[in-house]
Design an enzyme around this catalytic site. Sequence first.
Site, short mmCIF file in Angstrom:
data_model
loop_
_atom_site.label_atom_id
_atom_site.label_comp_id
_atom_site.label_asym_id
_atom_site.label_seq_id
_atom_site.Cartn_x
_atom_site.Cartn_y
_atom_site.Cartn_z
N TYR A 52 0.85 -1.20 0.00
CA TYR A 52 0.00 0.00 0.00
C TYR A 52 0.87 1.23 0.00
CZ TYR A 52 -4.95 -0.89 0.12
OH TYR A 52 -6.23 -1.17 -0.25
N GLU A 54 -0.54 4.79 -0.56
CA GLU A 54 -1.35 5.98 -0.86
C GLU A 54 -0.50 7.24 -0.66
OE1 GLU A 54 -4.24 3.83 1.19
OE2 GLU A 54 -5.88 5.04 0.35
#
Length: 416
Positions: A52, A54
């Site tokens: 991940y 972001e």
Amino acid sequence: MYDEIRKTDPQLYKAVKGEVLRQQNNLELVASENYASKAVLEALGSVLTNKYAEGYPGRRYYGGCEYVDIAEKLAIDRAKKLFGAEHANVQPHSGTQANIAAYLALIEPGDTVMGLNLSHGGHLSHGHPLNFSGRYFKIVTMNVHKDTELLDYDEAAKVMEKERPRLVMAGASNYSRVWDWKRLKKMADAWKAYLVTDIAHYAGLIAAGIYPSPVEYADVVTTTTHKTLRGPRGGLILSKAVYSKAIDRTNFPGNQGGPLMHAIAAKAVCFREALTPAFTDYQKQVLKNARKLARELQARGYRIVAGGTDCHLMSVDLRAKNVTGKEAEAALYKAGITVNRNTIPYDPQPPMVASGVRIGTPAVTTRGMNDRDMAAIADFFDDAVKHKNEDARLRGIAEKVKGLCARFPVYPGFEK
Ligand code: DSN
């Protein structure tokens, strides 16, 4: 190949193996498809899919991003170099996602957008009632001229004067001639509209310098990375530096969550490949093949929309053969040739039937076919269309197609 899938998931293995064989044994003439390199596939299958991330390099909402940061920075730097762009966002999951981010960075819902008529070669995300573009913006269209089938700039200028679009979305999914980006920029400037150019189809040719680049003129340029660019399935946004913050914000958090880091790594691979002289040679051959194929089909009585092509694709008008696009698509597929039906400009048929098929040369060129092979492809095409209801004949053509394809392996070793 795919040993783990074979062991753990035989049902899925069957589908993957079937697709490997389909890609090897069929002539892929879908203009938007290509064969990514093994390095691109390796990046797509890498452990970066687990992460991940972001945010953007150096500004993430997760720990442990030092390696994916390297991958994303490589992709950004290479994309900027490849297209001579001031800013690149490599995170869009697709071309449509890239277009959403571009619209939202520049205009507000309810504003007017001018895009190419879908049935003249435009794209859903350039303005279709069922697409976000048509639901959130008022759409007015540019059209091609009935006689020349070239973009009617004069009519578009009149539409602009009347409708005052805030954004012009130029680019197409099925327009074989050159776009006059400079002229569109002048037209957009005249009414203080933004110019966004979606070069999804032409990106590889533009990167290689054999199709005009809009980067100098457009406020924002969007593209996919898997068509002529021959990378992973995904999107890319290029822009002037002045829009960099707005673009980054509307892509994330505006429009997407976690970026697909494995796909971004694969984009980095693709952009590196596209910076090589071999890629330029490839694109020159794509164009040469497309022009040869167009001439060969014309010699067999097919009309090519707009009289020919300046890129990798063309639309074949089948009306003279008394065959619809739907019928041709089905017959050609039985003969081992994959195409998609497509409306021709001012088509009397509805889109599900269509009077034409769109074909392109990126995939057959990647596998090594050259202009000499285009005559054979035109023969197979013509034979299949002429005998569209004769299954035995179509099977015979498929065998010949398979023979031609055997001389040009796509992924040697994958079928084992
Ligand atoms: N669906 C793509 C094409 O085939 O051109 C456009 O996104």
